[in-house]
Design a protein around this motif. Sequence first.
Motif, PDB file in Angstrom:
ATOM      1  N   TYR A  47     -15.646 -31.507 -26.116  1.00 59.90           N
ATOM      2  CA  TYR A  47     -16.590 -30.613 -26.786  1.00 59.90           C
ATOM      3  C   TYR A  47     -17.140 -29.571 -25.806  1.00 59.90           C
ATOM      4  O   TYR A  47     -17.197 -28.379 -26.118  1.00 59.90           O
ATOM      5  N   ASN A  48     -17.519 -30.026 -24.608  1.00 56.45           N
ATOM      6  CA  ASN A  48     -18.072 -29.119 -23.611  1.00 56.45           C
ATOM      7  C   ASN A  48     -17.035 -28.131 -23.080  1.00 56.45           C
ATOM      8  O   ASN A  48     -17.386 -27.080 -22.539  1.00 56.45           O
ATOM      9  N   SER A  49     -15.756 -28.484 -23.225  1.00 59.51           N
ATOM     10  CA  SER A  49     -14.685 -27.636 -22.710  1.00 59.51           C
ATOM     11  C   SER A  49     -14.046 -26.779 -23.795  1.00 59.51           C
ATOM     12  O   SER A  49     -13.042 -26.100 -23.548  1.00 59.51           O
ATOM     13  N   GLY A  50     -14.602 -26.831 -25.001  1.00 59.91           N
ATOM     14  CA  GLY A  50     -14.091 -26.007 -26.085  1.00 59.91           C
ATOM     15  C   GLY A  50     -12.941 -26.614 -26.867  1.00 59.91           C
ATOM     16  O   GLY A  50     -12.366 -25.956 -27.747  1.00 59.91           O
ATOM     17  N   GLU A  51     -12.614 -27.882 -26.590  1.00 60.76           N
ATOM     18  CA  GLU A  51     -11.526 -28.566 -27.311  1.00 60.76           C
ATOM     19  C   GLU A  51     -12.091 -29.251 -28.554  1.00 60.76           C
ATOM     20  O   GLU A  51     -12.195 -30.472 -28.643  1.00 60.76           O
ATOM     21  N   ARG A  52     -12.445 -28.454 -29.538  1.00 59.83           N
ATOM     22  CA  ARG A  52     -13.142 -28.964 -30.710  1.00 59.83           C
ATOM     23  C   ARG A  52     -12.278 -29.917 -31.533  1.00 59.83           C
ATOM     24  O   ARG A  52     -12.796 -30.887 -32.098  1.00 59.83           O
ATOM     25  N   SER A  53     -10.985 -29.657 -31.611  1.00 60.23           N
ATOM     26  CA  SER A  53     -10.141 -30.529 -32.432  1.00 60.23           C
ATOM     27  C   SER A  53     -10.066 -31.931 -31.845  1.00 60.23           C
ATOM     28  O   SER A  53     -10.103 -32.923 -32.586  1.00 60.23           O
TER      29      SER A  53
END
Length: 243
Positions: A47-53
């Motif tokens: 989540y913090n790294s932008g990997e929402r999926s």
Amino acid sequence: MRVGLFVTCLIDLMRPEIGMSVLDLLESAGCEVVVPETQTCCGQPGYNSGERSIARDLAQKFLDEFEEFDYVVVPSGSCGGMVKAHYGDLLRDDPELMGRFERLQPRVYELTDFLVNVLKLDKVPGTFSGEVTYHDSCSGLRELGVQAQPRALLGLLPGVTLTEMKDCQACCGFGGTFALKYGDISTAIVDEKCANIKASGAPTVVLGDLGCILNIEGRLRRTGDRTTRVLHIAEVLAGRSDK
């Protein structure tokens, strides 16, 4: 009362004795504790790294594993904050999953919040003695409102003297992936935290998040401090700090 224990991946991999301390605390208070064997990560690094999926898949996995319990206890403000404060953002576009999360969310508690406000403990099994200072972990404090609860629990141990350090609510510099992306800034922040711990005069710093423990203890040791103890509050309350 059936309690699902979300151990957290850091505790499972780095300090399993903290998990055993949590188990001792909950069982001594009369809880039936279940630890789902398939549990993994809460999804915060993704989540913090932008990997929402990826984070969304882990949020759904969490729901599948824990929604059956009366309560879910998390011995980490960071992971607890991820679940309670951010799963809604991940699941908002799926009405079915969002509904499941909304039913589970009120039953998810950070450990000390659960011990104080649900179980309302008036005693703990530990017998720790000595002077300690307390570090307020960012996510627990700011996302979950955890501040008075750990101090109230330490107050149940008659041998403990709590000495507050300067800026006890300031970040230790870990911040999950922040410490990896911005190492120099993280080091400067943790150096200030370590200086405040030493200035307090307490030989032990207690806190509720293993990420902060690893960051603070690691920096203390790398700068030559071999004596200051860095303990999770569960270890202190359960009497496992010397085991």
